[in-house]
Design a protein around this motif. Structure first.
Motif, short mmCIF file in Angstrom:
data_model
loop_
_atom_site.label_atom_id
_atom_site.label_comp_id
_atom_site.label_asym_id
_atom_site.label_seq_id
_atom_site.Cartn_x
_atom_site.Cartn_y
_atom_site.Cartn_z
N ASP A 87 33.86 94.63 75.66
CA ASP A 87 33.75 96.03 75.23
C ASP A 87 33.29 96.11 73.78
OD1 ASP A 87 34.70 96.80 77.71
OD2 ASP A 87 36.77 97.10 77.02
N LEU A 88 33.88 95.29 72.95
CA LEU A 88 33.59 95.33 71.51
C LEU A 88 32.16 94.90 71.21
CD1 LEU A 88 34.52 95.76 68.60
CD2 LEU A 88 35.37 93.40 68.61
N VAL A 89 31.71 93.79 71.82
CA VAL A 89 30.37 93.29 71.46
C VAL A 89 29.27 94.19 72.01
CG1 VAL A 89 31.13 90.89 71.22
CG2 VAL A 89 30.29 91.69 73.45
N THR A 90 29.47 94.77 73.19
CA THR A 90 28.44 95.68 73.71
C THR A 90 28.38 96.95 72.87
OG1 THR A 90 30.06 96.50 75.33
CG2 THR A 90 28.50 94.83 76.07
N TRP A 91 29.55 97.45 72.46
CA TRP A 91 29.59 98.63 71.59
C TRP A 91 28.90 98.33 70.26
CZ3 TRP A 91 31.87 99.73 66.83
CH2 TRP A 91 31.97 101.08 66.49
N ALA A 92 29.18 97.16 69.69
CA ALA A 92 28.57 96.78 68.41
C ALA A 92 27.07 96.55 68.56
CB ALA A 92 29.25 95.52 67.87
N ALA A 93 26.65 96.01 69.68
CA ALA A 93 25.22 95.75 69.89
C ALA A 93 24.42 97.04 69.90
CB ALA A 93 25.01 94.98 71.20
N LEU A 94 24.84 97.97 70.74
CA LEU A 94 24.13 99.25 70.80
C LEU A 94 24.27 100.02 69.49
CD1 LEU A 94 24.66 100.79 74.36
CD2 LEU A 94 22.59 99.87 73.34
N GLY A 95 25.46 99.99 68.91
CA GLY A 95 25.68 100.72 67.68
C GLY A 95 24.87 100.18 66.52
N GLY A 96 24.85 98.87 66.37
CA GLY A 96 24.08 98.27 65.28
C GLY A 96 22.60 98.57 65.41
N LEU A 97 22.06 98.44 66.62
CA LEU A 97 20.64 98.71 66.83
C LEU A 97 20.32 100.18 66.62
CD1 LEU A 97 19.99 96.45 69.96
CD2 LEU A 97 19.40 95.98 67.57
N TRP A 98 21.21 101.06 67.09
CA TRP A 98 20.94 102.49 66.92
C TRP A 98 20.99 102.91 65.45
CZ3 TRP A 98 23.54 106.74 64.94
CH2 TRP A 98 22.88 107.96 65.13
N ILE A 99 21.98 102.42 64.72
CA ILE A 99 22.07 102.78 63.30
C ILE A 99 20.85 102.28 62.54
CG2 ILE A 99 23.39 102.35 61.17
CD1 ILE A 99 25.93 102.39 62.89
N TYR A 100 20.38 101.08 62.88
CA TYR A 100 19.16 100.56 62.25
C TYR A 100 17.98 101.49 62.52
CZ TYR A 100 15.01 97.71 61.52
OH TYR A 100 13.78 97.27 61.11
N LEU A 101 17.82 101.91 63.77
CA LEU A 101 16.71 102.80 64.12
C LEU A 101 16.87 104.16 63.44
CD1 LEU A 101 16.43 102.01 67.94
CD2 LEU A 101 14.85 101.28 66.13
N PHE A 102 18.08 104.65 63.40
CA PHE A 102 18.34 105.94 62.76
C PHE A 102 17.95 105.91 61.28
CE2 PHE A 102 21.32 108.35 60.10
CZ PHE A 102 21.07 109.65 60.54
N LEU A 103 18.37 104.89 60.57
CA LEU A 103 18.06 104.79 59.14
C LEU A 103 16.57 104.57 58.92
CD1 LEU A 103 21.10 102.64 57.93
CD2 LEU A 103 20.75 105.10 57.65
N ALA A 104 15.92 103.84 59.82
CA ALA A 104 14.48 103.66 59.70
C ALA A 104 13.75 104.99 59.83
CB ALA A 104 13.99 102.68 60.77
N GLN A 105 14.20 105.84 60.74
CA GLN A 105 13.61 107.16 60.90
C GLN A 105 13.93 108.06 59.71
OE1 GLN A 105 11.49 108.24 63.17
NE2 GLN A 105 11.51 106.31 64.29
N LEU A 106 15.14 107.94 59.18
CA LEU A 106 15.58 108.79 58.09
C LEU A 106 14.74 108.55 56.84
CD1 LEU A 106 17.76 110.91 57.42
CD2 LEU A 106 19.21 109.03 56.65
N LYS A 107 14.29 107.33 56.65
CA LYS A 107 13.54 106.99 55.44
C LYS A 107 12.11 107.51 55.46
CE LYS A 107 14.37 102.51 55.41
NZ LYS A 107 14.43 101.11 54.93
N LYS A 108 11.67 108.08 56.56
CA LYS A 108 10.28 108.48 56.68
C LYS A 108 9.98 109.84 56.05
CE LYS A 108 9.26 105.84 60.88
NZ LYS A 108 8.79 105.91 62.29
N ARG A 109 11.02 110.64 55.79
CA ARG A 109 10.78 111.98 55.29
C ARG A 109 11.72 112.32 54.14
NH1 ARG A 109 9.96 115.50 60.91
NH2 ARG A 109 8.42 114.10 61.84
N SER A 110 11.33 113.35 53.38
CA SER A 110 12.20 113.85 52.33
C SER A 110 13.52 114.32 52.92
CB SER A 110 11.52 115.01 51.61
OG SER A 110 12.42 115.67 50.74
#
Length: 406
Positions: A359-382
């Motif tokens: 449960d923990l590793v699958t939650w961390a896997a999806l969460g880590g990848l999603w947060i990375y993608l979220f921050l990558a998108q956030l940096k694209k605009r003011s």
């Protein structure tokens, strides 16, 4: 004015950490899937439903912002847009869920043959079948991604063209029916992925409880990330205690609404005393589920409710951040309490060390990848839509003063 690069420094470490955690956890999850795919699927389903709630609610709040505006929503608009732009990634993240439906026995209805002797499944077979399930899911993702693409496209055009009222009108025109469609499609999601784990059980407000819960999760996440972003320009110029107070008010409202709906569901089902629906709660009223349910009552409702009643809690970003962290954890606990008894034959299976580790590793896997993608998108605009004609005058004044100082 483009301040998109400014958020790189304070959040660069967080983004790298999220990617590292997600990558390592993904490798461990793959090993778990190769060892026992059905056990992995149970854990992955919980993680998928948890993290999918964030971009979906970001899309919903973004549409709400387009309809009503307000200082609170301009304060978090870029975060909402970045979250909604991660929805295409969940098409890929859905693949293990789709495989779990066809290749495992987590969903009893997925392998049921009409006329097999179960009157309830015979009755529901027109809806609960694999073909219709995949069609509904594909249609929902097309709608969600389509709404996100349109709203983000027009927002980007607004950044380039300046104060264009026609773009605001377009976003309003799409967001009105978009919110209605959002509720319908997420209701299907909750019924298909969660309620149908026990196909003999039903509740007419189950999906709404999930929608409110994922909205509370998203608000809590927004408080965490906005607390960090408040150190960056141009958001720092408008990051007053009042803005966090408004987010805290929303959190309080959704905490109360979640509790009201949850208690309403319990009272209606328990008082009806029907053999088709009572067992869902009978199982959860036995230990260790009963103890977990009491913990959820205290820390998902009572404690945050009392804390968020205080004005000082909501106007102190660091304290509000701690409340948000607690609610995010309790959202995971509540989802565990809702999902696991419907999948595992016994509580011992749910709380087995290997099961909890998966449960923990699958939650961390999806969460880590999603947060990375979220921050990558956030940096694209003011961090603020400075060219939006509806930007509050108070924000415009503060930004002008900041530029004059510079």
């Amino acid at each position: 004015m483009n301040d998109s690069a400014n958020i790189g420094q304070p959040l660069e470490r967080l983004q790298k950490t999220a990617l590292a955690v997600g990558a390592v956890a993904a490798v461990l999850s793959l090993l778990a899937a190769l060892t026992d795919f059905e056990a992995f699927s149970k854990s992955y389903l919980m993680a998928f439903v948890f993290w999918l709630g964030l971009p979906l609610s970001c899309l919903a709040f973004l549409m709400l912002h387009n309809l009503v505006g307000g200082r609170w929503s301009f304060f978090i608009r870029r975060q909402l847009e970045a979250g909604s732009r991660t929805l295409p990634a969940f098409v890929i993240f859905f693949i293990p869920v789709g495989l779990a439906v066809s290749a495992t026995h987590i969903y009893e209805w997925a392998h049921y043959v009409v006329g097999g002797g179960d009157a309830i499944l015979d009755h529901k077979s027109g809806y609960l079948n694999q073909t219709f399930f995949y069609l509904r899911t594909a249609g929902s993702f097309i709608i969600w991604i389509g709404l996100a693409v349109l709203l983000n496209k027009w927002s980007a055009q607004q950044d380039r063209k300046g104060a264009d009222g026609s773009l605001v009108a377009r976003m309003n025109f799409v967001s009105g029916p978009g919110i209605v469609i959002y509720f319908l499609t997420v209701t299907l999601l909750a019924v298909d992925l969660l309620m149908s784990l026990d196909p003999h059980w039903f509740s007419t407000i189950y999906a709404l409880i999930y929608i409110i819960g994922q909205a509370l999760l998203t608000l809590s996440f927004l408080v965490l990330i906005t607390r960090r972003l408040a150190e960056c320009e141009p958001l720092r110029a408008v990051a007053s205690p009042q803005r966090f107070h408004e987010l805290g008010n929303f959190m309080l409202a959704f905490v109360m609404l979640w509790a009201y709906l949850s208690v309403s569901q319990l009272l209606i089902i328990w008082s009806a005393n029907l053999p088709e629906v009572n067992p869902w709660y009978v199982t959860r009223f036995q230990d260790p589920w009963a103890t977990m349910g009491f913990i959820i009552l205290i820390f998902h409702f009572a404690v945050p409710f009392l804390l968020l009643l205080w004005r000082s809690t909501k106007r102190r970003p660091n304290l509000l951040r701690n409340v948000a962290l607690g609610l995010i954890f309790m959202r995971l606990v509540e989802l565990f309490w809702v999902i696991k008894p419907s999948m595992d034959p016994s509580a011992e299976a749910s709380f087995a060390p290997l099961s909890l580790a998966t449960d923990l590793v699958t939650w961390a896997a999806l969460g880590g990848l999603w947060i990375y993608l979220f921050l990558a998108q956030l940096k694209k605009r003011s961090l603020l839509p400075v060219n939006d004609p509806r930007l509050p005058h108070e924000f415009v004044q503060k930004l002008s003063a900041k530029r004059a100082e510079a």
